[in-house]
Design an enzyme around this catalytic site. Structure first.
Site, PDB file in Angstrom:
ATOM      1  N   LYS A 112      42.056  35.771  34.708  1.00 27.19           N
ATOM      2  CA  LYS A 112      41.068  35.135  35.819  1.00 27.19           C
ATOM      3  C   LYS A 112      39.821  34.918  34.861  1.00 27.19           C
ATOM      4  CE  LYS A 112      39.698  34.333  40.251  1.00 27.19           C
ATOM      5  NZ  LYS A 112      40.208  34.241  41.564  1.00 27.19           N
ATOM      6  N   SER A 167      43.491  31.519  36.777  1.00 28.52           N
ATOM      7  CA  SER A 167      42.759  31.109  38.009  1.00 28.52           C
ATOM      8  C   SER A 167      41.210  31.006  37.481  1.00 28.52           C
ATOM      9  CB  SER A 167      43.034  31.827  38.990  1.00 28.52           C
ATOM     10  OG  SER A 167      43.568  32.770  39.010  1.00 28.52           O
TER      11      SER A 167
END
Lengths: 365, 365, 365, 365
Positions: free
Chosen positions: C159, C229
């Site tokens: 992330k 992400s």
């Protein structure tokens, strides 16, 4: 040339009853209609089909009244729709007629030229090829409208194709490169290229400064009178050039202005005065009723800020920034004119400088 | 009593840096803060968690500066957030302080009373039980604010619970009946009941006319100064009553008005004048800078029409009508005041007559 | 090393009550928690603040139980949230603990390495600078997890930051160039660069093939085990590498697979078998209960088609394609496992080949 | 009676090219077409105009091929569209033809009855008046289809009007009371009343249990084979009753089932078996190709939970719960059948018990 202007309310994208009534009552001669510009109540994005539905509905009515086919009406009449009636914006169509108009007028009056380009291929969308096709069409429009000085041009509406999943697939099959593969993301390129076409034809930018790389990037290059949109239902570009001409005998005059942001009430008032209304302080009801149509572009400012305050238009993943901007500007204009049936469309790439937005008003003389 | 008013920009729902800076520079004494009213950038619906995030973030800051717990701050300070910064609306918080304020003022000045109700059970949301609890809290606020004549009350902000999946499940388990089972659909009932509580306490409606059936139905019953919202993060109702009191010595005065629709520029100007600004034509920059805060409600008109034109707010399945209405009114107010950091919240059930909307302005004397 | 895996339901982004209960009942030792991976109920876009709200809420609970500060918890524990619980997806958190784990296991067991990069500057987002920082972190994770053969790596969750209006403004101020100026549009670049970092470290791509121009463009370069992400709340990248190691003594094993589209039920079943479940035909309830967690990526196919049929994901201006894809894949997985609390996140740039999607399952031995 | 079934892909709501091609190649005789049921790519709400656009487009094609008017086609052919192709759902139309069909079949085959009600006035929408009109039409359909035993009925599609701003205004003008004033909120009442009409005609509920108050409230009353929708483009109800009849000689048979939730893969398989497919474990490609059409309803469970896990469908203010439910169920069905061109429509009021959903499949014999 005598241009007629008539604003029609629409109860849905396929509601053509007001035009039907005006044809029946002989207030409008369907044979004289040359253009329809309006707002429909879709989302304004790549999957907004309200525009195509409205076009088909008007074409069917006019084909039936003129004894021809919808396809023939499509060739004869330019349809320009902007989807998205956010905030108070009201779905409507403004119908333009053109007739000989015998009487001489006492000054320059509303004139209109309409020309289409050839089909723009998917790989040309957002490129110099599109710029040049639009510029050529704008030059033909000037001749048609009887306008020689670009200063007399106040509003050039161009609608052209965006990329759709279908057109992307078509280009892929032919091995062609596209400016983007994102349908909704192709709108800035499509709108930018057509705006630069207007700027080029009107001498607002020089050809030397233009290139594929400049499109949707060099925002210091722009037209102050272009208003361009892109929709999946179109394959070519349609140019509608509005100005004032001493050869025209219309009952209307057009003016324009530049808004510095979406809440620029002063800029709206200046535009109304430029078009011929005279007022200080509030617009009177009488003067407001002289407004036949307003066309404006709405956009987020480049950094998302308005008057120093952060707005959330550019980071909102639920509602596109164009929708926020249209909602805001539409409400401010309507708060001045008392009429929410305004043509406010989104996206100002190469239309005015960064953050600024073009606006035009047609006013009864 | 001396009420301080300070508007803080927020870069995100958890951005408390402006308050931090003002505490550090001793411009605000955190011990004097009694209320925070603001806009956050969520969707404004039942699943908008930006309000709770903002509350927690401010509570953490204040707890650390005052050497207490976030929960204790929650009891001491009223937090009222409206989610949804549509159009140009800018996320911000207005912080209210209250101190002794020794000097006498030369006339009525801004006064503030804050009271909470007991917890409202899910089955009471949108019913007369809630009306009565709010009315009692409003009466306590009047005493606290030193206001005897209801005419001196200009703005009563009430925030209370709506129904959530969790509270619906709780009621089900206890076999209780609810006014609706739709979380987003419970907002009209929740807002309506609290508004009628205000109206009852201020003598705007008579108890005889009220009943469970009247709530969110008999819209001829209303308060002209109530502004109510409902959020899933609350279990009780919090009432913030603002008015002018001759016992107050604040540097501010408050006024209010009623807007006839979301583009009522005249109504906005009248409100600013009611609060003490004097201007004709455009508001000058100097006068505009005297505006400390504006609180307004935005709503669709009952039939969806504005000035005779159809809007699409009420039939839009993508964007809730409250979001359309907030976008419109926020932009019109900002076009007059030049400041998009305005508290505009949605839903006007029993707040002004059908289609009308309350607005209040706090102005530096 | 012994890795514990525990899935917790969440009633809202700030609901930490399940973890509270497990700490109170001594089922989880808060000092052993090293990572939290979960789904929150925001829109998954640039303005989804549910992720930050959940992180803050868990940090506050753990800080209070461990007698330290939320900031310290933030350094000690990796929080990875994916916003967007479309379709049947259920908000939840999977908590990972790590302890010494004395007993030897009878084969390779779940191992976990967690490392962060330095802060990634806005101008580095989506560039080779980010690729290299992530690759270095992945290599450190391998050592930490006791994994020497990249084949034993089954899932690498990364992330990192996306561009936000604030970070764009920061870069502007410093005169830096960005890969895009659109916050939501920066996600493909951000996710792509971190995925290529994983691929580089695991030997799935060669350094010679990589360049800034390849990122979010050369989709023939990819990792089959990366899941990346991007969120506005992060400034550095956090890497969580999961695999099986013979030095681990966990009660779990991990496996992975590749889905050919969002309705690939066979691919899901193959993944479950790869992780150690044995079944033919339907999964029995007993076997289904052995599934501790599933992590999958969902995306639209490049041409928008699934099994030869056109879907409308890519042209929808109301709902982002990631939301459509997550809704579809989440439902298909849940139809097999009977549990809608699955980590399905959107965007597969450089994660598996074009149109394909990575999936991993952790199963109790 | 011989019923033909043909599924057509659509590239946009106005794409009728597949039907055009099949008429040109004489695979379909336009004179035999009696019904079109399909999915269009709008939002499925009150402002979804893709349904009307598709109807008009097919009517224009068929009018031209049959030498009649679109209005006449509208009377002759039933058009049923469900807007909203969430997740993987693919826009398409299933065309039904009816011809004499001389040969005898070796068992009950697909039969179809189509009947319309009179116009339903706005004040009748969602009331017993609508229930009775639909029940009468269903009884006429039974006769038409040659079905005597209600057990042979497997799918009754009813489409009727919802309330629109226009119809609400019409009722107001005539002083009539409506079940609700919210256009999107009228769908549950409209769908519920028509479903109860089906249940009444098929003997699934007794008249004594029915009343205005039961509609959209007493969900223990329901039909297991009704699938009802409501759209703003309709003024009357259209009933399409599908079953198997020994007097029919179609190449198809129909079966139905009940899904216990939106991820009920077993229920989908049972339905396919009920319709005549035989398989255990995975459906083979050969058997899958025998599926001519699937019609299903999707809905959120009453408490929002699926298999004990909380979903966020009911509290999402950005995406309507019907859209979440359609996305989920559509993907699960397609994961079994490999075909995303499925008719999945939202809202199950009085169609199966609370939380359950009807599904039907037409299979080539």
């Amino acid at each position: 040339m005598k241009i007629g202007v008539c604003k029609l309310a629409m109860a849905s994208p396929n509601d053509v009853s007001e035009l039907e009534r005006l044809i029946d009552s002989r207030e409008i001669d369907p044979a004289e209609i040359v253009a329809v510009i309006g707002k429909t109540e879709g989302n304004g994005g790549a999957n907004d089909f309200t525009r195509g539905f409205a076009t088909l509905s008007y074409q069917l009515l006019l084909a039936s009244r003129l004894g021809t086919s919808p396809a023939e009406i499509g060739k004869r009449i330019a349809f320009v729709w902007s989807g998205g009636t956010e905030g108070v914006l009201s779905p409507h169509a403004t119908v333009f007629t053109r007739s000989a108009g015998a009487d001489a007028a006492d000054g320059p009056r509303l004139a209109l030229g309409i020309e289409g380009t050839r089909e723009i291929r998917p790989e040309e969308v957002g490129t110099m090829a599109q710029v040049h096709e639009v510029a050529a069409a704008v030059r033909r429009c000037l001749v048609q409208a009887g306008i020689t000085d670009p200063k007399d041009v106040h509003y050039v509406q161009v609608k052209g194709p965006l990329l759709t999943p279908a057109s992307i697939a078509d280009a892929d099959q032919r091995g062609k490169t596209l400016v983007t593969r994102d349908p909704n993301g192709s709108k800035p390129f499509a709108r930018g290229a057509t705006a630069l076409g207007v700027a080029l034809a009107l001498g607002e930018v020089s050809e030397a400064d233009l290139s594929n790389d400049a499109i949707a990037r060099r925002f210091d290059l722009f037209s102050s009178v272009a208003s361009t949109s892109a929709g999946g239902e179109l394959k070519n570009c349609e140019v509608l050039l509005f100005g004032n001409s001493s050869t025209a005998t219309s009952d209307f005059r057009i003016g324009h202005g530049v808004l510095k942001d979406t809440i620029d009430a002063d800029g709206i008032c200046a535009t109304l005065r430029n078009a011929g209304l005279s007022f200080s302080g509030n617009l009177s009801n009488e003067e407001a009723r002289r407004i036949a149509a307003i066309f404006a572009k709405a956009d987020a400012s480049p950094n998302g800020k308005i008057r120093g305050r952060r707005t959330t238009m550019l980071s909102d993943a639920d509602i596109n920034y164009e929708r926020h901007a249209r909602a805001a500007l539409g409400a401010v204009i309507a708060s001045i004119t008392s009429d929410p049936a305004i043509f406010v469309s989104g996206g100002t790439e190469h239309q005015c400088g960064p953050g600024a937005m073009p606006i035009a008003a047609i006013v009864r003389v």
